[in-house]
Design a protein around this motif. Structure first.
Motif, short mmCIF file in Angstrom:
data_model
loop_
_atom_site.label_atom_id
_atom_site.label_comp_id
_atom_site.label_asym_id
_atom_site.label_seq_id
_atom_site.Cartn_x
_atom_site.Cartn_y
_atom_site.Cartn_z
N ALA A 120 0.89 -1.07 0.04
CA ALA A 120 0.04 -0.03 0.10
C ALA A 120 0.85 1.39 0.00
CB ALA A 120 -1.04 -0.11 1.09
N ILE A 121 0.55 2.14 -0.92
CA ILE A 121 1.23 3.38 -0.70
C ILE A 121 0.18 4.61 -0.37
CG2 ILE A 121 2.58 4.93 -2.26
CD1 ILE A 121 3.12 2.81 -4.17
N ASN A 122 0.82 5.37 0.43
CA ASN A 122 -0.06 6.80 0.74
C ASN A 122 0.46 7.75 -0.64
OD1 ASN A 122 -2.01 8.25 1.53
ND2 ASN A 122 -1.28 8.25 3.60
N LYS A 124 -1.04 10.60 -1.41
CA LYS A 124 -1.58 11.78 -1.46
C LYS A 124 -1.06 12.75 -0.24
CE LYS A 124 -5.92 14.56 -1.89
NZ LYS A 124 -7.28 14.39 -1.84
N CYS A 125 -1.32 12.16 0.90
CA CYS A 125 -1.12 13.18 2.12
C CYS A 125 0.38 13.05 2.66
CB CYS A 125 -1.97 12.78 3.12
SG CYS A 125 -2.07 13.73 4.60
N GLN A 163 -5.07 16.72 11.09
CA GLN A 163 -4.74 15.46 10.01
C GLN A 163 -3.64 15.96 9.17
OE1 GLN A 163 -5.37 12.23 9.15
NE2 GLN A 163 -6.74 11.63 10.91
N SER A 195 0.73 6.90 13.57
CA SER A 195 -0.55 6.67 13.44
C SER A 195 -1.10 6.52 12.16
CB SER A 195 -1.60 7.32 14.57
OG SER A 195 -1.96 8.48 13.70
N ARG A 196 -0.73 7.36 11.35
CA ARG A 196 -0.95 7.41 9.74
C ARG A 196 -0.21 6.15 9.32
NH1 ARG A 196 -0.89 13.56 10.65
NH2 ARG A 196 -2.63 13.09 11.82
N SER A 199 -2.05 2.72 10.31
CA SER A 199 -3.04 2.45 9.57
C SER A 199 -2.79 1.73 8.05
CB SER A 199 -4.12 3.47 9.48
OG SER A 199 -3.77 4.57 8.40
N MET A 200 -1.85 2.36 7.44
CA MET A 200 -1.50 1.85 6.21
C MET A 200 -0.74 0.31 6.35
SD MET A 200 0.49 4.08 3.44
CE MET A 200 2.14 3.75 4.03
N ARG A 203 -3.45 -2.22 6.57
CA ARG A 203 -4.13 -2.44 5.52
C ARG A 203 -3.41 -3.79 4.82
NH1 ARG A 203 -7.99 0.14 3.73
NH2 ARG A 203 -8.11 -1.26 2.12
N VAL A 204 -2.13 -3.72 4.75
CA VAL A 204 -1.46 -4.95 4.14
C VAL A 204 -1.33 -6.13 5.12
CG1 VAL A 204 -0.22 -3.49 2.60
CG2 VAL A 204 0.94 -4.17 4.59
N HIS B 4 -2.67 -2.18 -3.12
CA HIS B 4 -3.48 -1.18 -2.55
C HIS B 4 -3.32 0.26 -3.20
CE1 HIS B 4 -4.72 -3.65 1.04
NE2 HIS B 4 -3.77 -4.23 0.73
N GLY B 6 -4.35 4.09 -3.86
CA GLY B 6 -5.20 5.31 -3.18
C GLY B 6 -4.38 5.89 -1.97
N ASN B 58 -4.53 9.73 -6.37
CA ASN B 58 -4.54 10.65 -5.51
C ASN B 58 -5.89 11.48 -5.37
OD1 ASN B 58 -4.00 12.29 -7.75
ND2 ASN B 58 -2.22 13.31 -6.78
#
Lengths: 254, 91
Positions: A120-122, A124-125, A163, A195-196, A199-200, A203-204, B4, B6, B58
């Motif tokens: 999983a990759i974030n 955006k943030c 956030q 914490s961010r 949560s990722m 997911r995995v 995943h 997003g 994104n």
């Protein structure tokens, strides 16, 4: 067989040179604006360190967010595949890899042979990435290295509610004005980033052992927050965590 | 591999999960998706699989919004079209 891995990241570019799968040289440069030029420069610096000529390199693999800019690469692979490959070479017991770069956080579950199982990759943030740490250290007017260590000396747990990086910065300023100890603010920030990321990772799916790579792995405050958040005692960190992706790329020969 | 694609932000978690072991690159998701969210790529292990187009990764909350009206929805076109059941959404 000499191979080179180039990891063109958002902030820094890393090169690892391997001779018969042994690391002979590595080099780190700021990426800057001209990615192609930086890739060229980092590679020639690394080759110079190893006393090798460009012709001696049999295979070049590019990875990282700017991998398309490395026109002389023989192959391109994703950050995720490179990270998994690199970590298994360095720490064969690792099954979950957390890679925190300047602008992205990634969670990867890998097989013992270095292939990716889940990721999983974030995208955006920035709130779970290295630039956030730097921004917050600047808001507290402390050096980034000191910022991480400070967190370990905290005696109070306070919560950060924002956030977003921009709002978090103004929250930090408010806490400073309320005469909150910098150590406590530092811990709150590291807990928020962790914490961010957690949560990722969830997911995995968490599978031990867990390794952290990328520049932020050198931050003891963040590692401490991550351990508390994941409720684990052991987190593996390679000696030079920022080179893991470049190493993984170099290992991915044709 | 479960990929995943997003992000998580202040409003929630927006991930499309693609099970690449199930995906047979049949392109039905590409035909079904009105927003053009999917593409077929050759992954790091030289296999043809579906992936989320980079420019949508994104902004999935917005890209997928037309198929997810606030009044509720039954089946998403991409999930319905995927015969090997390789696509799922986190929200």
């Amino acid at each position: 067989m000499i191979s080179a891995g180039i990891d063109l990241g958002a902030k820094t570019t890393k090169v690892v040179i391997l001779a018969d799968n042994k690391i002979v040289s590595q080099c780190l440069e700021l990426t800057g604006i001209d990615q192609a030029q930086t890739a060229e420069k980092a590679l020639s610096n690394a080759l110079e360190k190893a006393n090798l000529s460009r012709d001696a390199v049999n295979f070049i693999v590019a990875t990282g967010v700017g991998r398309n800019a490395v026109s002389f690469a023989n192959k391109e692979i994703s950050d995720v595949a490179a990270d998994a490959r690199g970590i298994i070479y360095l720490l064969p017991d690792a099954r979950t890899v957390i890679d925190i770069g300047a602008e992205e956080g990634r969670a990867i579950k890998c097989f013992a042979d270095g292939r990716v199982q889940d990721f999983a990759i974030n995208e955006k943030c920035a709130a779970g990435a290295g630039t956030f740490v730097e921004t917050m250290a600047r808001a507290l007017e402390v050096d980034v290295e000191e910022f991480g260590k400070m967190s370990l000396r905290s005696t109070n747990t306070i919560a950060m509610n924002a956030q977003c990086t921009v709002f978090a910065e103004s929250e930090v300023v408010s806490l400073v004005h309320a005469k909150t100890a910098k150590e406590d603010i530092s811990k709150a920030i590291h807990d928020a980033i962790a914490s961010r990321i957690i949560s990722m990772v969830r997911r995995v799916g968490v599978e031990e052992k867990i390794a952290v790579i990328g520049g932020v792995a050198k931050n003891p405050g963040f590692i401490d927050s991550l351990k508390r958040g994941l409720e684990i005692n052991e987190i593996l960190i390679p000696d030079e965590p920022e080179f893991t992706g470049a190493l993984g790329a170099a290992l991915t020969k044709a | 591999m479960r990929a995943h694609y997003g992000y998580k932000d202040g409003s929630g978690e927006y991930f499309i999960v693609l099970d690449t072991d199930q995906c047979n690159a049949c392109k039905e998701c590409i035909i079904a998706c009105p927003a053009g969210v999917f593409e077929i790529i050759v992954d790091d292990y030289d296999e043809e699989v579906a992936a989320v187009v980079e420019e949508h990764r994104n902004k999935l909350k917005y890209s997928c919004a037309p198929c997810k009206p606030t009044s509720g929805y039954n089946e998403l076109p991409c999930v319905k079209a995927c015969i090997p059941v390789a696509i799922s959404h986190s929200w």
